[in-house]
Design a protein around this motif. Structure first.
Motif, PDB file in Angstrom:
ATOM      1  N   SER A 366      44.131  25.746  35.371  1.00 48.66           N
ATOM      2  CA  SER A 366      43.022  25.500  35.746  1.00 48.66           C
ATOM      3  C   SER A 366      42.732  25.676  37.308  1.00 48.66           C
ATOM      4  O   SER A 366      41.470  26.298  37.591  1.00 48.66           O
ATOM      5  CB  SER A 366      42.677  24.033  35.326  1.00 48.66           C
ATOM      6  N   LEU A 367      43.683  25.414  38.106  1.00 45.52           N
ATOM      7  CA  LEU A 367      43.508  25.547  39.611  1.00 45.52           C
ATOM      8  C   LEU A 367      43.167  27.024  39.726  1.00 45.52           C
ATOM      9  O   LEU A 367      42.350  27.494  40.729  1.00 45.52           O
ATOM     10  CB  LEU A 367      44.893  25.098  40.281  1.00 45.52           C
ATOM     11  N   LEU A 368      43.932  28.164  39.275  1.00 46.07           N
ATOM     12  CA  LEU A 368      43.829  29.271  39.404  1.00 46.07           C
ATOM     13  C   LEU A 368      42.343  29.907  39.005  1.00 46.07           C
ATOM     14  O   LEU A 368      41.686  30.984  39.453  1.00 46.07           O
ATOM     15  CB  LEU A 368      44.846  30.168  38.821  1.00 46.07           C
ATOM     16  N   GLU A 369      42.087  29.396  37.713  1.00 45.18           N
ATOM     17  CA  GLU A 369      40.781  29.769  37.024  1.00 45.18           C
ATOM     18  C   GLU A 369      39.799  29.258  38.199  1.00 45.18           C
ATOM     19  O   GLU A 369      38.772  30.188  38.362  1.00 45.18           O
ATOM     20  CB  GLU A 369      40.565  29.190  35.733  1.00 45.18           C
ATOM     21  N   THR A 370      39.645  28.295  38.535  1.00 36.91           N
ATOM     22  CA  THR A 370      38.622  27.674  39.661  1.00 36.91           C
ATOM     23  C   THR A 370      38.680  28.777  40.876  1.00 36.91           C
ATOM     24  O   THR A 370      37.513  29.116  41.342  1.00 36.91           O
ATOM     25  CB  THR A 370      38.963  26.465  40.125  1.00 36.91           C
ATOM     26  N   PHE A 371      39.845  29.261  41.480  1.00 42.49           N
ATOM     27  CA  PHE A 371      39.857  30.067  42.382  1.00 42.49           C
ATOM     28  C   PHE A 371      39.321  31.418  42.134  1.00 42.49           C
ATOM     29  O   PHE A 371      38.412  32.129  42.888  1.00 42.49           O
ATOM     30  CB  PHE A 371      41.519  30.458  42.706  1.00 42.49           C
ATOM     31  N   LYS A 372      39.618  32.020  40.801  1.00 47.64           N
ATOM     32  CA  LYS A 372      38.963  33.014  40.503  1.00 47.64           C
ATOM     33  C   LYS A 372      37.382  33.084  40.282  1.00 47.64           C
ATOM     34  O   LYS A 372      36.559  33.916  41.172  1.00 47.64           O
ATOM     35  CB  LYS A 372      39.375  33.420  39.035  1.00 47.64           C
ATOM     36  N   HIS A 373      36.799  31.943  39.909  1.00 46.58           N
ATOM     37  CA  HIS A 373      35.394  31.947  39.890  1.00 46.58           C
ATOM     38  C   HIS A 373      34.644  31.738  41.173  1.00 46.58           C
ATOM     39  O   HIS A 373      33.640  31.901  41.028  1.00 46.58           O
ATOM     40  CB  HIS A 373      35.126  30.829  38.651  1.00 46.58           C
ATOM     41  N   THR A 374      35.364  31.034  41.976  1.00 49.46           N
ATOM     42  CA  THR A 374      34.884  30.711  43.512  1.00 49.46           C
ATOM     43  C   THR A 374      35.127  32.042  44.386  1.00 49.46           C
ATOM     44  O   THR A 374      34.090  31.955  45.217  1.00 49.46           O
ATOM     45  CB  THR A 374      35.367  29.431  44.039  1.00 49.46           C
ATOM     46  N   THR A 375      36.010  32.768  43.971  1.00 50.06           N
ATOM     47  CA  THR A 375      36.278  33.859  45.181  1.00 50.06           C
ATOM     48  C   THR A 375      36.052  34.982  44.677  1.00 50.06           C
ATOM     49  O   THR A 375      35.809  36.046  45.159  1.00 50.06           O
ATOM     50  CB  THR A 375      37.590  33.505  45.739  1.00 50.06           C
ATOM     51  N   ASN A 376      35.841  35.332  43.220  1.00 47.95           N
ATOM     52  CA  ASN A 376      35.693  36.763  42.636  1.00 47.95           C
ATOM     53  C   ASN A 376      37.040  37.508  43.089  1.00 47.95           C
ATOM     54  O   ASN A 376      36.981  38.750  42.972  1.00 47.95           O
ATOM     55  CB  ASN A 376      34.532  37.359  43.013  1.00 47.95           C
TER      56      ASN A 376
END
Length: 463
Positions: A366-376
């Protein structure tokens, strides 16, 4: 012309019949309509002078046959003559090894589709697999075993597959998601801290030994404690000054410093993407035999077999130079045999699966998915930041890495203080359970002191 097959079991009455009725027609079709006739393969002159000679004759059948072409044909017939009754065994074994390689690649591609959290299948490097898979056309059954799987042609087919397919194509794929760098840096960090023994996981030992001299991976010599994070970021494409700052921040974290108020990814995002491009792994960095054969680079050749008197008398001759460079190349090939036996494309998948697996084990999804969506940015880039700044940071700077507690990293406290205990156990379990039949496309051998050959990983010996 070439003589009788005296005392040699064969359905052919002599070598002339074999050559004229079987070999030449099949070779002509191969050179005109097969893979050699349809595609100009890279490295073909270096890896297959035999097929180059045959194609030259097939393209211009009315021209005089060169001495080199005649010698090549004679070498093929001599090879068939010498193996005699073992010819079928040589053919079957060669075809089996050749087929095993492609079966492993197809199995890895099939398994790759089941790893939903990996972006490996979307990597630009994956087109190399299609190129390597095209080499399977060397094994088309229509060409006939006598023409394509006699000792010399079988060796040629396997050499093309090994050097051009497995080493060159494999090097382009094995680190396409930085999976090799991540696993090797983790493995090396555990070794230099005495947490794991180098020979504890045979598959990782094969890769570790094979890639020890890879400049793209290690940026020179293997890193010591205090250099892991810095060299990892340099190899990841970050500039020197930014890598040094990331290393300093990892050291502060390992000594109990706080995570940035902006979040666990903040420091990485501040410096990420600045400096250089990520350097690809070149096969010449991991295989001297590749450099000798494919790049015709004979720098550093050593003569181990001539006496000082012989060197003085013959060093100016072409025969001496050829003998020395050939022996040196064969010596290096023998030393590298374990690396050559690893199917690097299959290894790429299993390394990627391991990285995806520890993401789930550490509950970073979940941490990495959040990273992906907030940084592209890709989740692997986020993984690299956590991996380098916390896991490698602890191995690099903590006083007691094995029992280190990740008090300042909320996402890691669930596993503390036994994270590295658990990680070693998981790494050992994961890689030890991999079936060798999915990774080794042939059984490597290594010389023994008594002059015999010993199979790596077994007690079997043969003369």
């Amino acid at each position: 012309m070439f003589g009788k097959l005296t005392d040699r079991p064969s359905k052919f009455s002599d070598m002339d019949e074999l050559l004229m009725s079987h070999l030449l027609p099949s070779w002509a079709n191969f050179c005109r309509y097969g893979i050699i006739g349809k595609v100009k393969l890279p490295r073909i002159s270096e890896l297959s002078p035999l097929y180059v000679q045959l194609k030259s004759f097939a393209d211009n059948p009315r021209r005089s046959v060169s001495w080199s072409c005649a010698f090549s044909v004679h070498a093929v017939l001599t090879g068939i003559f010498e193996v005699a009754a073992e010819r079928q065994h040589v053919t079957d074994l060669s075809k089996h090894v050749f087929g095993t390689y492609f079966a492993q690649v197809k199995n890895a591609l099939k398994l790759m589709k089941t790893e939903k959290t990996s972006n490996m299948k979307k990597s630009k490097a994956m087109h190399n697999i299609a190129m390597v898979s095209f080499l399977e056309n060397f094994g088309l059954p229509a060409l006939g075993d006598n023409a394509m799987w006699n000792p010399l042609c079988a060796g040629t087919n396997l050499s093309i597959l090994d050097f051009f397919g497995n080493l060159e194509g494999g090097c382009a794929v094995i680190d396409c998601q930085a999976q090799l760098r991540i696993v090797m840096y983790l493995y090396h960090g555990l070794i230099i801290n005495g947490i794991m023994e180098e020979d504890s996981v045979p598959f990782l030992q094969f890769l570790y030994e094979g890639f020890k001299n890879c400049k793209a991976l290690w940026q020179g010599s293997l890193p010591s404690r205090g250099e892991l994070v810095k060299k990892f970021w340099i190899s990841f494409g970050m500039g020197l000054s930014h890598s040094k700052r990331m290393s300093e921040k990892a050291g502060l974290l390992a000594r109990g410093g706080p995570v940035s108020p902006a979040g666990v990814f903040a420091d990485g995002l501040l410096h990420y993407g600045r400096g250089r491009t990520m350097k690809p792994i070149e096969p010449s960095e991991i295989s001297t035999a590749f450099r000798r054969i494919c790049e015709r680079d004979f720098e550093g050749v050593v003569d181990k077999y001539h006496t000082p008197e012989q060197r003085k008398r013959m060093s100016h001759t072409d025969q001496y130079v050829t003998a020395v460079t050939t022996n040196d190349t064969l010596d290096h090939l023998e030393e590298e045999m374990k690396l050559h036996s690893v199917n690097l494309i299959s290894a790429a998948y299993y390394l990627e699966q391991f990285v995806c697996s520890i993401t789930r084990v550490f509950q970073w999804d979940s941490l990495l998915e959040t990273f992906k969506h907030t940084t592209n940015l890709d989740t692997r880039q986020g993984f690299a930041i956590i991996f380098a700044q916390h896991l490698l940071g602890a191995l690099d700077f903590a006083h007691d890495p094995l029992n280190y507690q990740f008090k300042n990293a909320p996402m890691l406290t669930k596993q503390a203080p036994t994270l590295f205990h658990g990680l070693c156990g998981f790494m050992d379990m994961f890689f030890s359970r991999l079936p060798p039949d999915n990774l080794l496309w042939f059984q490597p051998t290594e010389p023994c002191d008594n002059g015999k050959i010993e199979m790596v990983g077994s007690g079997a010996k043969r003369r």
